[in-house]
Scaffold this motif. Structure first.
Motif, PDB file in Angstrom:
ATOM      1  N   SER A  85       0.825  -1.430   0.052  1.00 47.23           N
ATOM      2  CA  SER A  85      -0.031   0.020   0.028  1.00 47.23           C
ATOM      3  C   SER A  85       0.832   1.373  -0.154  1.00 47.23           C
ATOM      4  O   SER A  85       1.993   1.401   0.594  1.00 47.23           O
ATOM      5  CB  SER A  85      -0.941  -0.074   1.253  1.00 47.23           C
ATOM      6  N   LYS A  86       0.272   2.295  -0.216  1.00 45.75           N
ATOM      7  CA  LYS A  86       1.082   3.515  -0.558  1.00 45.75           C
ATOM      8  C   LYS A  86       1.676   3.997   0.706  1.00 45.75           C
ATOM      9  O   LYS A  86       2.667   4.420   0.846  1.00 45.75           O
ATOM     10  CB  LYS A  86       0.240   4.667  -1.136  1.00 45.75           C
ATOM     11  N   SER A  87       0.749   3.949   2.088  1.00 44.78           N
ATOM     12  CA  SER A  87       1.356   4.528   3.164  1.00 44.78           C
ATOM     13  C   SER A  87       2.444   3.594   3.515  1.00 44.78           C
ATOM     14  O   SER A  87       3.591   4.206   4.363  1.00 44.78           O
ATOM     15  CB  SER A  87       0.199   4.554   4.244  1.00 44.78           C
ATOM     16  N   VAL A  88       2.494   2.084   3.214  1.00 47.29           N
ATOM     17  CA  VAL A  88       3.580   1.672   3.952  1.00 47.29           C
ATOM     18  C   VAL A  88       4.914   1.610   2.887  1.00 47.29           C
ATOM     19  O   VAL A  88       6.026   1.594   3.407  1.00 47.29           O
ATOM     20  CB  VAL A  88       3.167  -0.253   3.862  1.00 47.29           C
ATOM     21  N   ILE A  89       4.513   1.466   1.634  1.00 47.28           N
ATOM     22  CA  ILE A  89       5.770   1.994   0.738  1.00 47.28           C
ATOM     23  C   ILE A  89       6.691   3.060   1.162  1.00 47.28           C
ATOM     24  O   ILE A  89       7.844   3.140   1.211  1.00 47.28           O
ATOM     25  CB  ILE A  89       5.268   1.832  -0.660  1.00 47.28           C
ATOM     26  N   GLU A  90       5.798   4.271   1.568  1.00 50.52           N
ATOM     27  CA  GLU A  90       6.510   5.480   1.908  1.00 50.52           C
ATOM     28  C   GLU A  90       7.075   5.261   3.290  1.00 50.52           C
ATOM     29  O   GLU A  90       8.039   5.969   3.524  1.00 50.52           O
ATOM     30  CB  GLU A  90       5.489   6.618   2.014  1.00 50.52           C
ATOM     31  N   PHE A  91       6.615   4.693   4.034  1.00 51.62           N
ATOM     32  CA  PHE A  91       7.327   4.280   5.355  1.00 51.62           C
ATOM     33  C   PHE A  91       8.382   3.446   5.244  1.00 51.62           C
ATOM     34  O   PHE A  91       9.435   3.580   5.875  1.00 51.62           O
ATOM     35  CB  PHE A  91       6.288   3.510   6.400  1.00 51.62           C
ATOM     36  N   VAL A  92       8.362   2.535   4.357  1.00 50.50           N
ATOM     37  CA  VAL A  92       9.577   1.735   4.157  1.00 50.50           C
ATOM     38  C   VAL A  92      10.710   2.468   3.536  1.00 50.50           C
ATOM     39  O   VAL A  92      11.801   2.273   3.902  1.00 50.50           O
ATOM     40  CB  VAL A  92       9.139   0.494   3.121  1.00 50.50           C
ATOM     41  N   THR A  93      10.260   3.430   2.592  1.00 49.66           N
ATOM     42  CA  THR A  93      11.168   4.210   1.993  1.00 49.66           C
ATOM     43  C   THR A  93      12.107   5.105   3.342  1.00 49.66           C
ATOM     44  O   THR A  93      13.280   5.318   2.996  1.00 49.66           O
ATOM     45  CB  THR A  93      10.506   5.096   0.994  1.00 49.66           C
ATOM     46  N   VAL A  94      11.288   5.855   4.076  1.00 46.36           N
ATOM     47  CA  VAL A  94      11.852   6.483   4.809  1.00 46.36           C
ATOM     48  C   VAL A  94      12.763   5.808   6.062  1.00 46.36           C
ATOM     49  O   VAL A  94      13.722   6.219   6.350  1.00 46.36           O
ATOM     50  CB  VAL A  94      10.780   7.611   5.620  1.00 46.36           C
ATOM     51  N   ALA A  95      12.190   4.716   6.105  1.00 42.16           N
ATOM     52  CA  ALA A  95      12.930   3.824   7.296  1.00 42.16           C
ATOM     53  C   ALA A  95      14.255   3.270   6.738  1.00 42.16           C
ATOM     54  O   ALA A  95      15.239   3.343   7.360  1.00 42.16           O
ATOM     55  CB  ALA A  95      11.876   2.453   7.539  1.00 42.16           C
ATOM     56  N   ALA A  96      14.327   2.901   5.405  1.00 40.67           N
ATOM     57  CA  ALA A  96      15.467   2.562   4.833  1.00 40.67           C
ATOM     58  C   ALA A  96      16.411   3.915   4.676  1.00 40.67           C
ATOM     59  O   ALA A  96      17.827   3.690   4.938  1.00 40.67           O
ATOM     60  CB  ALA A  96      15.334   2.166   3.224  1.00 40.67           C
ATOM     61  N   GLU A  97      16.008   4.771   4.426  1.00 40.07           N
ATOM     62  CA  GLU A  97      16.874   6.147   4.456  1.00 40.07           C
ATOM     63  C   GLU A  97      17.411   6.489   5.812  1.00 40.07           C
ATOM     64  O   GLU A  97      18.535   6.866   5.929  1.00 40.07           O
ATOM     65  CB  GLU A  97      15.962   7.296   3.772  1.00 40.07           C
ATOM     66  N   THR A  98      16.558   6.438   6.638  1.00 41.66           N
ATOM     67  CA  THR A  98      16.943   6.335   8.271  1.00 41.66           C
ATOM     68  C   THR A  98      18.087   5.759   8.584  1.00 41.66           C
ATOM     69  O   THR A  98      19.008   5.935   9.078  1.00 41.66           O
ATOM     70  CB  THR A  98      15.731   6.493   9.109  1.00 41.66           C
ATOM     71  N   CYS A  99      17.962   4.369   8.120  1.00 42.39           N
ATOM     72  CA  CYS A  99      18.912   3.228   8.497  1.00 42.39           C
ATOM     73  C   CYS A  99      20.404   3.623   7.910  1.00 42.39           C
ATOM     74  O   CYS A  99      21.245   3.601   8.531  1.00 42.39           O
ATOM     75  CB  CYS A  99      18.626   2.010   8.024  1.00 42.39           C
ATOM     76  N   LEU A 100      20.333   4.056   6.737  1.00 42.50           N
ATOM     77  CA  LEU A 100      21.423   4.579   5.916  1.00 42.50           C
ATOM     78  C   LEU A 100      22.078   5.915   6.491  1.00 42.50           C
ATOM     79  O   LEU A 100      23.239   5.877   6.809  1.00 42.50           O
ATOM     80  CB  LEU A 100      20.950   4.700   4.434  1.00 42.50           C
ATOM     81  N   PHE A 101      21.524   6.567   6.908  1.00 40.28           N
ATOM     82  CA  PHE A 101      21.678   7.848   7.570  1.00 40.28           C
ATOM     83  C   PHE A 101      22.715   7.582   8.872  1.00 40.28           C
ATOM     84  O   PHE A 101      23.502   7.995   9.130  1.00 40.28           O
ATOM     85  CB  PHE A 101      20.516   8.812   7.778  1.00 40.28           C
ATOM     86  N   LEU A 102      22.029   6.610   9.799  1.00 41.16           N
ATOM     87  CA  LEU A 102      22.429   6.314  10.857  1.00 41.16           C
ATOM     88  C   LEU A 102      23.780   5.641  10.990  1.00 41.16           C
ATOM     89  O   LEU A 102      24.698   5.559  11.589  1.00 41.16           O
ATOM     90  CB  LEU A 102      21.369   5.546  11.889  1.00 41.16           C
ATOM     91  N   GLU A 103      23.595   4.641   9.866  1.00 45.76           N
ATOM     92  CA  GLU A 103      24.944   3.942   9.572  1.00 45.76           C
ATOM     93  C   GLU A 103      26.243   4.534   9.230  1.00 45.76           C
ATOM     94  O   GLU A 103      27.367   4.137   9.418  1.00 45.76           O
ATOM     95  CB  GLU A 103      24.652   2.657   8.548  1.00 45.76           C
TER      96      GLU A 103
END
Length: 210
Positions: free
Chosen positions: A13-31
Motif C-alpha cells: 500500500s502507498k502508506s507502507v511503501i512510503e514508510f519503508v522508504t523513509v525507514a531505509a533512508e533513516t537506517c542508511l543515515f544512521l549507519e
C-alpha cells in the motif's frame, strides 16, 4: 499467495511503501553518521526524524500471519557500531535530561538519557523491519510490519520524540554551527584583538609619560 493479489496486499500500500522508504533512508543515515560533521548530522536528523514519525503513524498494522515472532537481523555489534558513531560525533551534547522515563515519577533526581542510545534503538527496529522486507515473502513482510508498527506505539516512537526534542534544542541553540575549529578561530581572533588593544593602550600610556 497468488501473485495477482500482491499489488492489493497491505505491504504494498502507498502508506507502507512510503514508510519503508523513509525507514531505509533513516537506517542508511544512521549507519553513516561518522561521515557527517556534527552540524550536518543534527540538521539532517531534525528533518528525517519527524518524517519517520509521521509515516509510521499513518500505517495501520495488519493482522499477523504467524504465531512466532519475526526474525531479528541486527547483531549487538551492529547496534554498538551505530550508537558509538553517534556518541562520538555528539560528544558532550549526546546526553540530555529525560522527562518521560517510567521511573521519573519516583525519582528525586533528574534522569540522564542519550541521543545515541535512542537512535540506535530506533535503528535496530527499522533495520530488522527492512531486512525482512528484502526477503520479498509477503507473509514475512506482513508480520515484520506488524512488529515494527506495534513497537513504534510501545517504545520507539517515544524514543524518537525524546531524541528529537534534544536535537531540536541543539539545532536552535545560540552556538549551533560553530564547530571546534570555528570556536578556536574565533577565540584566536579575540585573543589577537585583545592583545592589539592592550598594545595600543600601552603605547598611549607611554606617549603620555613622555
Amino acid at each position: 499467495m497468488d501473485l495477482d493479489q500482491l499489488p492489493d496486499h497491505v505491504v504494498y500500500s502507498k502508506s507502507v511503501i512510503e514508510f519503508v522508504t523513509v525507514a531505509a533512508e533513516t537506517c542508511l543515515f544512521l549507519e553513516h553518521a561518522a561521515e557527517f560533521s556534527q552540524t550536518d548530522f543534527i540538521q539532517k536528523a531534525v528533518k528525517i526524524l519527524p518524517l519517520l514519525y509521521l509515516n509510521a503513524s499513518l500505517v495501520e498494522a495488519p493482522a499477523p500471519v504467524f504465531d512466532d515472532p519475526t526474525e531479528k537481523f541486527v547483531s549487538e555489534e551492529d547496534y554498538l557500531f551505530v550508537r558509538e558513531q553517534i556518541e562520538q560525533l555528539l560528544g558532550a551534547d549526546d546526553s540530555y535530561l529525560e522527562v518521560f522515563h517510567p521511573d521519573m515519577a519516583i525519582s528525586d533526581t533528574p534522569i540522564a538519557a542519550f541521543i545515541s542510545e535512542n537512535l540506535a534503538d530506533i535503528y535496530q527496529e527499522l533495520k530488522d523491519f527492512a531486512a525482512s522486507y528484502q526477503l520479498a515473502d509477503v507473509d514475512i513482510m506482513n508480520d515484520a510490519l506488524v512488529a515494527c508498527i506495534e513497537a513504534f506505539g510501545e517504545h520507539w516512537g517515544q524514543k524518537l520524540l525524546n531524541a528529537l526534542r534534544a536535537l531540536h534544542a541543539l539545532r536552535y541553540s545560540d552556538g549551533f554551527g560553530l564547530d571546534d575549529e570555528d570556536v578556536s578561530t574565533a577565540k584566536q581572533a579575540l585573543d589577537r584583538n585583545s592583545f592589539l588593544n592592550f598594545q595600543h593602550d600601552d603605547d598611549e600610556e607611554l606617549t603620555n609619560l613622555l
